[in-house]
Every structure is written in C-alpha cells, then in structure tokens.
Design a protein around this motif. Structure first.
Motif, PDB file in Angstrom:
ATOM      1  N   ARG A   1     -10.702  -6.673  34.099  1.00 51.51           N
ATOM      2  CA  ARG A   1     -11.903  -7.281  34.677  1.00 51.51           C
ATOM      3  C   ARG A   1     -12.927  -6.254  35.157  1.00 51.51           C
ATOM      4  O   ARG A   1     -14.127  -6.518  35.175  1.00 51.51           O
ATOM      5  N   LEU A   2     -12.472  -5.073  35.591  1.00 50.89           N
ATOM      6  CA  LEU A   2     -13.402  -4.087  36.148  1.00 50.89           C
ATOM      7  C   LEU A   2     -14.261  -3.476  35.044  1.00 50.89           C
ATOM      8  O   LEU A   2     -13.752  -2.929  34.077  1.00 50.89           O
ATOM      9  N   GLN A   3     -15.580  -3.562  35.206  1.00 49.47           N
ATOM     10  CA  GLN A   3     -16.507  -3.011  34.218  1.00 49.47           C
ATOM     11  C   GLN A   3     -17.144  -1.704  34.685  1.00 49.47           C
ATOM     12  O   GLN A   3     -17.443  -0.826  33.870  1.00 49.47           O
ATOM     13  N   PHE A   4     -17.365  -1.580  35.997  1.00 55.45           N
ATOM     14  CA  PHE A   4     -18.078  -0.403  36.487  1.00 55.45           C
ATOM     15  C   PHE A   4     -17.901  -0.315  37.993  1.00 55.45           C
ATOM     16  O   PHE A   4     -17.680  -1.326  38.666  1.00 55.45           O
ATOM     17  N   SER A   5     -17.994   0.879  38.527  1.00 57.04           N
ATOM     18  CA  SER A   5     -17.982   1.077  39.969  1.00 57.04           C
ATOM     19  C   SER A   5     -18.917   2.231  40.314  1.00 57.04           C
ATOM     20  O   SER A   5     -19.023   3.203  39.541  1.00 57.04           O
ATOM     21  N   GLU A   6     -19.571   2.115  41.447  1.00 58.70           N
ATOM     22  CA  GLU A   6     -20.547   3.130  41.855  1.00 58.70           C
ATOM     23  C   GLU A   6     -20.602   3.186  43.368  1.00 58.70           C
ATOM     24  O   GLU A   6     -20.364   2.186  44.049  1.00 58.70           O
ATOM     25  N   ILE A   7     -20.948   4.368  43.892  1.00 58.49           N
ATOM     26  CA  ILE A   7     -21.090   4.565  45.326  1.00 58.49           C
ATOM     27  C   ILE A   7     -22.524   4.960  45.616  1.00 58.49           C
ATOM     28  O   ILE A   7     -23.117   5.762  44.882  1.00 58.49           O
ATOM     29  N   GLY A   8     -23.094   4.405  46.671  1.00 54.07           N
ATOM     30  CA  GLY A   8     -24.472   4.766  47.015  1.00 54.07           C
ATOM     31  C   GLY A   8     -24.869   4.196  48.355  1.00 54.07           C
ATOM     32  O   GLY A   8     -24.046   3.725  49.138  1.00 54.07           O
ATOM     33  N   THR A   9     -26.171   4.241  48.617  1.00 51.59           N
ATOM     34  CA  THR A   9     -26.730   3.607  49.810  1.00 51.59           C
ATOM     35  C   THR A   9     -27.910   2.757  49.375  1.00 51.59           C
ATOM     36  O   THR A   9     -28.355   2.831  48.229  1.00 51.59           O
ATOM     37  N   GLU A  10     -28.406   1.956  50.298  1.00 51.47           N
ATOM     38  CA  GLU A  10     -29.538   1.047  50.041  1.00 51.47           C
ATOM     39  C   GLU A  10     -29.173   0.046  48.943  1.00 51.47           C
ATOM     40  O   GLU A  10     -29.915  -0.143  47.983  1.00 51.47           O
ATOM     41  N   TRP A  11     -28.024  -0.612  49.097  1.00 44.81           N
ATOM     42  CA  TRP A  11     -27.608  -1.628  48.138  1.00 44.81           C
ATOM     43  C   TRP A  11     -28.528  -2.842  48.252  1.00 44.81           C
ATOM     44  O   TRP A  11     -28.725  -3.390  49.328  1.00 44.81           O
TER      45      TRP A  11
END
Length: 533
Positions: free
Chosen positions: A310-320
């Motif tokens: 099921r997992l397609q992508f993952s990302e880390i950041g700010t200002e979601w």
C-alpha cells in the motif's frame, strides 16, 4: 484566472452594466451568521486576528453574505464609497470589527439599499471547493476561527470551464507550484497553441529571494543551505573543467546569494536555482553564476520488497498543506530548531497498522509510533513532539509492517553556518548542534529497540558528533557541504555574464536557468484582443 476571453467579458458586462454580481451563501441565515462569526467581535493586531467576545447583529437589517469575489457597477461603488447615510455609516462601523468583512459587507449593504433590485446571485466565477480537504482549520496560527479555503484546479477539472449552465468568466484557485498543466490547458483553450518548438512551456520558475529583499527575508537555515548550494556549484564547475583540461574554471565564492528560484518541470519540483558571485582565480575577476541543485531520491522500498504494497511514498518536511497535500517548504530545508512532519502516501487496500521509527544521525531512536491506515486513506501525516534541538546530520525514517521493514526515507537537518544572518559563533554552534539534552528526544527512551531493529549505537559516531558540534568557519562549511552533497546534487552551473571559464554555458542559452527563455510569461503592451502576449 479568466476562463473566457476579454472580448466576451466586455460584451457581457456592457449588456448588464446596471447590475451587481454577487454570490449569496444560499443557506439558513442564522447558520450563516454563526459560521461567519458575524455575532462575534474581532480585532486585528500584530498580524493576528483576535476574537474578543460576542456582539449583537444590528436590528432592522437583513444580513447576507457569501463569496468575496464580485463585480460591482459604478453607481453602487460610488454609493458605498461616498454616501453618509445611516446604512452605509453603521455598516462600515459594524464590519470594522468583523473577521471576513468582504464576504458580507457588500452583500448586506446592497440588499438593504435602494440598489437592491440590481443584485444578481452569481459572481461569474467557478470556485474549486472541496470541503473535505479545504476545511481543516489550517489557519489557527493567524486567526481565532476556523474557515474553509478552495482547492487548486487540476487537469481533471478542465470540463468545469466548459459548462454553460450559468455565465462564468473567472475561476479560482490556480497555483503553478501545485499544477501548471491546467493553466496551460486553459490558455490553449482560449487562445490556441503556441508554435511548435516554443521553449519553456512545461517549465515554471518562482522567485523566492532577490538581493534587494535583504538577508532578513531568509532564515538562517535557508541562508546556510543556499551558500552551500553555491559552493557545490563552484565545485562542479572546477571538477568538470579539470577533466577537460581547462584551468580557467576555479572559483572562490564571494558574498551572499543574489537570487533564488524554485524550478519545476512538468509539475515536478526540480530543485533550486541559486545565482551567486564568485571570483575566477585564473583572471582574478568577479563573475556571476547560477547553480542548479536537485534533491537526490531518498525514499526506498525495502529490498526484497515485502508483500505489503500500500505504501507509495514517504517524505519529511515542514509547512504541510493538508488541503493541497504537499509541503510548502519545497526541498525540505530543515535546521536544528525545526519541527518536522512525517508524511506517507498510500494506495487503496485493507485496513493496516504500520510502525514509523525516527532515527537520528548517530542511531539514537528519537521516536516510534503506530499509524492505523484505513482502507480509503490516501495520505497520513504526523509531527512527533521531539525535544529540540535536533541533532544535525542525515536522519532515517523506517516504516515497518508487523515489524518487517517496508521502506525508508532520509532527511537532512543541516548545521547552521549563520545565526541572525551573521556567521555563527562557537558558543551558539555548540548549543544548537549537540542534539537534545541527554540525547532524549522524548520522555520515553527507545534504546531497547536498537538491537531489535539492528540499529547499532556507536561510541565513535557519538564522539565525532560532539567534535562536529563545535566547528565554525571553514571547517563548519566543509561539514555542511559534505552533508548537503549526500542529499543534493549540483546538476549544472551557467554564467550570467562574461566568463573566463570556456566550458560554462551562458544562462540564457540553457533550458533550466531562471534567465532562459520563457515566452508564456513574457508581458508586453495590451493588444487589441486584450492579450498581453
């Protein structure tokens, strides 16, 4: 954006020049008053809209409202602007302490004035409402209220511009950083295609900094990263020239960055374009260059892949941005005092629970938590309450299903070379670059998971981190550059003006530079057909 030609708009408004076009909410009036907070007192102070208390709606007035996008004729505008009658005077006073006055003031004055018969319940606009995504209370940091905001149009929405049920001449919202393709589609629909071979049609450049803005417009994290990007570009110019036997391509960086652009191609973020000065060491002359840096791919599916798909992508950041479902901090520039958010994108499938583990650069497990992924979920995001400062370096996020790794991603927490736009001093560097007190990112310790997850703790790495925390000057720059180059690559560099480096292409001749041709964005005098280009 206009979704009809200028000629069509002029013809329509000429025919109905006595009318005023406003869209009413079309709901129960008492509910509208509560939803808009018209029965509350608001005051703006220090860039925040404060709710002060309750108030009464004026008696004898029919309150209405709706969209703050409208078309008003001259007679009514002059009445609202210059009239001193009781209605206009009292309504101006009442709406001076209102959360969103433009969404109700003009509607209310019009419907209670001698011009009431001129109102048409249509503001001639299509608005892309998606209440499920747009009503997230995402502006609580600037206003003591919850409201809704429309979504940006995407190519799948194009058919809505072709509807003929009611006259429409404008549409919102559009954002090229979210989707430029729909803007091109609408442009071609109205005015036809550009000639074959026209450059820059799928590219988009957005300026985020210019030298006259002043360094105060840049955070210390951004200033640190942009300086590093410049140095990576100079290193690329020097190494390419060395391989080709050119000696005129060695540079020394000078001053702060001159200009910064976001660069998109085919609606994908391609990185930053940093314009900067450097001294060409072969001729001792100052040159202006532009470096293109692109983020490296850091998301990886486990190998061999698990049966969990099921997992397609993952990302880390700010200002979601929960509405457009992207990070507004493009490129994910993070420093030790930032509070990162973990995002995952999912395909459809059965309900599952996954475990997310955050690992800092010396293998301290900073956080671990479970997420229940419902069958219809497309995105999940969570900001773990980590103690600051975060340890600088490359962090790893592991995603597990039944404690088997499904995927991992990485993100950089950059050490800072600047503090308040000045070179950082050692005392502050040690304070910001040593990680949280006692390596405790949370009250609970997850050290017992290190052997279970085969994430070894290394005394050598911890000692090196302690030494790095005290670095300043050129040694700090070198540490920053080594970290930045592990997650960013200098793709190309070009020359803005004359150069002694024979291998450097002129920026205007490239396809990527902020100075390369972009005919779709060139503005000129208004033509007879109403077009600017």
């Amino acid at each position: 954006f206009s979704c009809r030609t200028n000629d069509q708009l002029v013809a329509f408004l000429s025919r109905y020049r006595e009318m005023n076009f406003l869209k009413s909410h079309g709901r129960d009036n008492a509910r509208f008053i509560r939803k808009q907070g018209l029965d509350r007192l608001f005051l703006e102070c220090d860039t925040h809209m404060w709710r002060l208390g309750d108030r009464k709606i004026p008696e004898g007035i029919t309150v209405d409202g709706g969209s703050d996008w409208f078309l008003l004729n001259r007679k009514f505008v002059e009445y609202v602007t210059f009239s001193n009658d009781d209605l206009v005077t009292k309504m101006k006073r009442f709406y001076s302490y209102t959360l969103l006055p433009a969404e109700s003031f003009f509607h209310t004055v019009l419907e209670n004035s001698p011009f009431c018969d001129s109102m048409v319940d249509n503001n001639l606009r299509i608005t892309n409402w998606n209440r499920k995504l747009g009503c997230k209370c995402q502006y609580k940091h600037i206003v003591d209220w919850c409201g809704c905001s429309p979504n940006d149009f995407k190519p799948a929405d194009f058919h809505r511009f072709q509807q003929t049920a009611r006259p429409t001449f404008f549409a919102r919202k559009f954002e090229a950083v979210v989707n430029q393709e729909i803007i091109g589609q609408l442009d071609y629909h109205l005015y036809g295609n550009y000639p074959s071979g026209t450059p820059g049609l799928r590219s988009y450049w957005e300026n985020v900094y210019e030298e006259p803005d002043g360094l105060g417009a840049l955070s210390d994290v951004a200033l640190t990263m942009f300086h590093s990007f410049s140095r990576l570009g100079l290193r690329r110019a020097g190494s390419s020239a060395h391989a080709a036997g050119d000696s005129g391509c060695r540079y020394y960086p000078m001053g702060h960055p001159v200009s910064i652009h976001l660069y998109f191609l085919a609606d994908r973020f391609q990185g930053f374009l940093v314009r900067h000065h450097a001294t060409n060491l072969a001729v001792s002359k100052l040159e202006t260059l532009e470096t293109w840096v692109m983020p490296k791919k850091v998301f990886k599916i486990a190998s061999p892949p698990s049966d969990f798909g099921r997992l397609q992508f993952s990302e880390i950041g700010t200002e979601w941005d929960a509405k457009e479902r992207l990070f507004r901090n493009f490129g994910g520039l993070l420093g030790p005092t930032d509070e990162p958010v973990g995002m995952q994108k999912w395909g459809k499938g059965p309900n599952v629970t996954v475990t997310v583990i955050w690992v800092d650069p010396i293998n301290v497990i900073a956080a671990t938590y479970d997420i229940l992924i419902e069958s219809s979920a497309e995105f999940t995001h969570y900001k773990p309450p980590l103690n600051l400062p975060l340890r600088p370096g490359v962090w790893t996020i592991k995603i597990l299903h039944h404690w088997v790794q499904v995927a991992e991603t990485k993100f950089l927490v950059t050490p800072l070379t600047f503090s308040n736009q000045q070179p950082i001093k050692q005392e502050e560097a040690i304070k910001l670059h040593s990680g949280p007190p006692k390596n405790a990112y949370m009250e609970q310790s997850f050290q017992g998971l290190n052997p279970v997850l085969n994430i070894p703790l290394s005394a050598g790495r911890a000692d090196q981190a302690r030494r790095n925390a005290g670095l300043v000057g050129a040694r700090l720059d070198a540490w920053v550059d080594s970290l930045v180059s592990s997650v960013w690559s200098a793709v190309d560099i070009c020359s803005v003006g004359p150069t002694a480096c024979p291998g450097l292409q002129g920026c205007a001749q490239t396809a990527w530079s902020s100075l390369s041709p972009d005919p779709k964005s060139e503005l000129g005098p208004v033509k007879p057909d109403g077009r600017l280009r």
